[in-house]
Design an enzyme around this catalytic site. Structure first.
Site, PDB file in Angstrom:
ATOM      1  N   ASP A 351     106.242 -55.330  67.969  1.00  0.00           N
ATOM      2  CA  ASP A 351     105.474 -55.038  69.169  1.00  0.00           C
ATOM      3  C   ASP A 351     104.652 -56.279  69.555  1.00  0.00           C
ATOM      4  OD1 ASP A 351     104.449 -52.942  71.034  1.00  0.00           O
ATOM      5  OD2 ASP A 351     102.537 -53.490  70.102  1.00  0.00           O
ATOM      6  N   GLU A 380     108.975 -58.146  71.393  1.00  0.00           N
ATOM      7  CA  GLU A 380     108.542 -58.369  72.768  1.00  0.00           C
ATOM      8  C   GLU A 380     107.910 -59.753  72.849  1.00  0.00           C
ATOM      9  OE1 GLU A 380     107.093 -54.143  74.500  1.00  0.00           O
ATOM     10  OE2 GLU A 380     105.807 -54.950  72.931  1.00  0.00           O
TER      11      GLU A 380
END
Ligand code: CA
Length: 674
Positions: A351, A380
């Site tokens: 994340d 990400e």
């Protein structure tokens, strides 16, 4: 007393210095508890504590009473330790009282913290537990292997799922609703008269996925584990509390520290038995709040804090992890390696990876390679503003993807080009007739968005848990269109993902036109705090023919992709040579062929609202040898607007005499040579 103020007044500016790191970086892999014969050895790191007391409890509840206090002993590098006998302490619970003396202010500060390296905890993760992890292994665990161990990354099909969503629907037929064990129930189905369709595990197996990416399942803070299932809140879980322990609300008993561990291992084992690899969503970029135990033990150390004393907040969650500090980096690396080793995790999704740094990711890569080859890493790589505490730190963003070995990143390029920007509700994508995205679609089809140097760095997707679902986004930016047209656009969207070079990822339920609507009938963009009624996968829709049709289309595209080598290229130079784009005279009609060894596929994507007719000879070979393409080759259609499969979906044979294809509005056609 705010412990952060204590830090800010006295120690700020020292944690990231070379002097501090030389004095206090501890390298051995033995923090937390270890069993050593008849002993439990417990170690923790807290260089500024003047005293640490180990508190022992008989249960893990917050209210449980301390039955014994033991003085920890301080050694080198700020490490405190004690040794206990297994027979007296195994399965008991513990936490630490850390005492800091701030001499200049003549103050004593006492804080209580869980062990940052806890491997088992009681309810809501307040207290750690001494555990013998071997006792939690299911039968056959030693022989358990990743079923897709040697699979190339671009052969994988990833399915992104929240543990609770698969089974929360009362009609799912799954007994262990919302639990880890709900992920592995076989032979569950939903029926209506003669119609009977698979749900849960059988459904995702049937779809053909290879990797199940589960939203965070370490112990997180936003769901009260002590409440009954139907009363507890729902949350995605991006709020870590105990990084090295499974979440209690997904277990059948969150009070007993070993149950969640047993059940998670059982789940991973059964998924492996069913041919499915497991990807863990990990959130090292921020914590639930600043009361995080590591930060209590070394006040202010865990986070990036600016010279103004304000916590950096690129994560928009209140704090950013200072991954560039040696003991934070060690903590992250140790944690990832622990999950890979102890729980046989096959891949990690990071994340907000763009808040971590390339050096940390390189250490993780190296460490994972020492455990098992080919563990998947992606994340990400968004570029976010964060206040670094050291100079010359390179953040792990998309633009630095090539500075790391085998790390992939989500492609927002393809995502937004397909369906329109996720930040502009009504922005239309290519599938809805926006030709401004045509060029981006073309580069993304080759797996080469501007930041990537090869397709194995690229996760292709059109929707995930964030933002509106694909089907809702289509509805929002095309308010006037009917269901049938929305379905056409949805099918075109997923076809583009599956036809692109790189690693495809699906949002769970996309294959049954998942929608997230609240009680007022409004679409929900970020359903993080909504309940099961919004978030659960609604299996009932599969009893309707149009939903079954979409499901079969997804399944067919996956089967086609798996059977078509031309969609699994890795070398960017070869890709550029193999792809030939034709001039179609319509910006919304993209026509190309991929020539790869004996295999040639011809793809026509029609993002236009009207049908397209293309003579392939004319567009590819006009002015050259008309024989080039069709000499000795016949083509059949494997994908069109209605169907997709690994076998031809129509009887028509395309050759040099008959090479005009008709492509319906907002659909695609894919031909492959025989
Ligand atoms: Ca929890």
């Amino acid at each position: 007393m705010n412990i952060n103020q204590l830090y800010v007044s006295d120690w700020l500016g020292k944690y990231s210095t070379k002097e501090f790191e030389e004095m206090f970086t501890y390298e051995a892999d033995d923090l937390g508890m270890r069993l050593n014969g008849e002993d439990i050895v417990l170690k923790c790191w807290s260089p500024f504590a003047t005293q640490i007391l180990l508190n022992i409890y008989l249960s893990g509840e917050e209210s449980s009473t301390c039955v014994e206090q033991i003085q920890m002993v301080c050694g080198e590098k700020g490490i405190w330790q004690t040794t206990l006998d297994v027979s007296g302490y195994l399965n008991k619970y513990y936490d630490f009282t850390i005492i800091f003396e701030n001499i200049s202010k003549n103050e004593t500060v006492r804080v209580t913290a869980c062990d940052p390296y806890a491997r088992a905890v009681g309810v809501n993760g307040k207290k750690a537990m001494f555990i013998d992890l071997k006792e939690t292994n299911p039968d056959g665990w030693d022989a358990d292997r990743n079923p897709n161990q040697s699979m190339a990354w671009n052969d994988m099909i990833i399915y992104e799922l929240h543990t609770r969503d698969l089974s929360a629907d009362l009609k799912s037929g799954i007994k262990n609703r919302g639990k880890f064990l709900g992920l592995i129930e076989n032979e569950t189905y939903i029926a209506d008269g003669k119609e009977k369709v698979k749900t849960g595990l059988d459904h995702i197996k049937d779809l053909g996925i290879t990797h199940l990416h589960l939203l965070p399942f370490y112990d997180y803070g936003s769901v009260d584990e002590s409440r009954p299932y139907d009363e507890n809140k729902y949350n995605w879980g991006y709020d870590p509390v105990n990084y090295n322990v499974p979440e209690g609300s997904y277990s059948t008993n969150p009070y007993d520290g070993d149950v969640r561990i047993r059940e998670l291992k059982q789940t991973i084992y059964q998924l492996h038995q069913n041919g499915i690899s497991v990807v863990m969503d990990v959130v090292y970029n921020h914590t639930y709040n600043e009361e995080f135990c590591f930060n209590k033990m070394v006040p202010g150390y865990f986070y990036r804090i600016g010279d103004d004393g304000v916590l950096s907040n690129g994560s928009e969650c209140g704090n950013d992890t200072a991954a560039e500090r040696s003991m934070v980096r060690k903590y992250i690396v140790d944690s990832v390696l622990y999950w890979a080793g102890e729980y046989h995790i096959d891949g990690f999704r990071f994340d907000l990876l763009g808040l971590l740094d390339t050096e940390t990711m390189q250490e993780i890569r190296k460490g994972l390679d020492n455990i098992r080859p080919n563990i998947l890493i992606y994340g990400e790589g968004w570029k976010l503003h964060t206040v670094l505490t050291k100079k010359n730190v390179i953040l792990a963003t998309q633009e630095h993807v090539s500075e790391m070995d085998r790390v992939a990143m989500f492609s927002d390029n393809l995502r937004d080009a397909i369906k329109g920007s996720v930040f502009k509700k009504e922005d239309k994508g290519y599938i809805s007739g926006n030709q401004n995205y045509t060029d981006e679609i073309k580069t993304s089809l080759m797996g080469l968005p501007d930041w990537a140097s090869n397709p194995e760095q690229v996760i292709n997707y059109t929707s995930c848990h964030d933002n509106y679902t694909l089907f809702d986004k289509i509805a929002l930016c095309n308010k006037q269109i009917e269901m049938e047209e929305r379905i056409r656009q949805n099918k075109l969207a997923i076809a583009i993902v599956m036809l692109s070079q790189g690693i495809p990822l699906l949002h769970a339920g996309e294959e049954l036109l998942r929608t997230k609507m609240d009680r007022q009938g409004e679409f929900v963009a970020d359903s993080v705090r909504e309940g099961d009624d919004v978030n659960s996968i609604k299996w009932e829709v599969l009893l309707q023919p149009e939903y079954q049709d979409v499901y079969r289309y997804y399944k067919g595209l996956i089967a086609f992709r798996k059977n078509t080598r031309a969609l699994h290229m890795t070398d960017p130079e070869e890709i550029k040579k193999a792809y030939v784009f034709a001039e179609t005279g319509n910006e919304l009609v993209i026509c190309f062929k991929i020539v790869q060894k004996d295999e040639t596929i011809i793809v026509v994507l029609n993002g236009d609202g009207k049908p397209a007719e293309i003579n392939l000879n004319d567009v590819f070979d006009k002015g050259k040898s008309a024989d080039d393409m069709f000499k000795g080759k016949n083509y059949r259609c494997y994908i069109n607007g209605q169907s997709a499969d690994c076998n031809p979906v129509s009887e028509t044979v395309y050759d040099r005499n008959d090479c005009t294809v008709k492509v319906q509005a907002q659909s695609c056609m894919v031909l492959k040579n025989l």
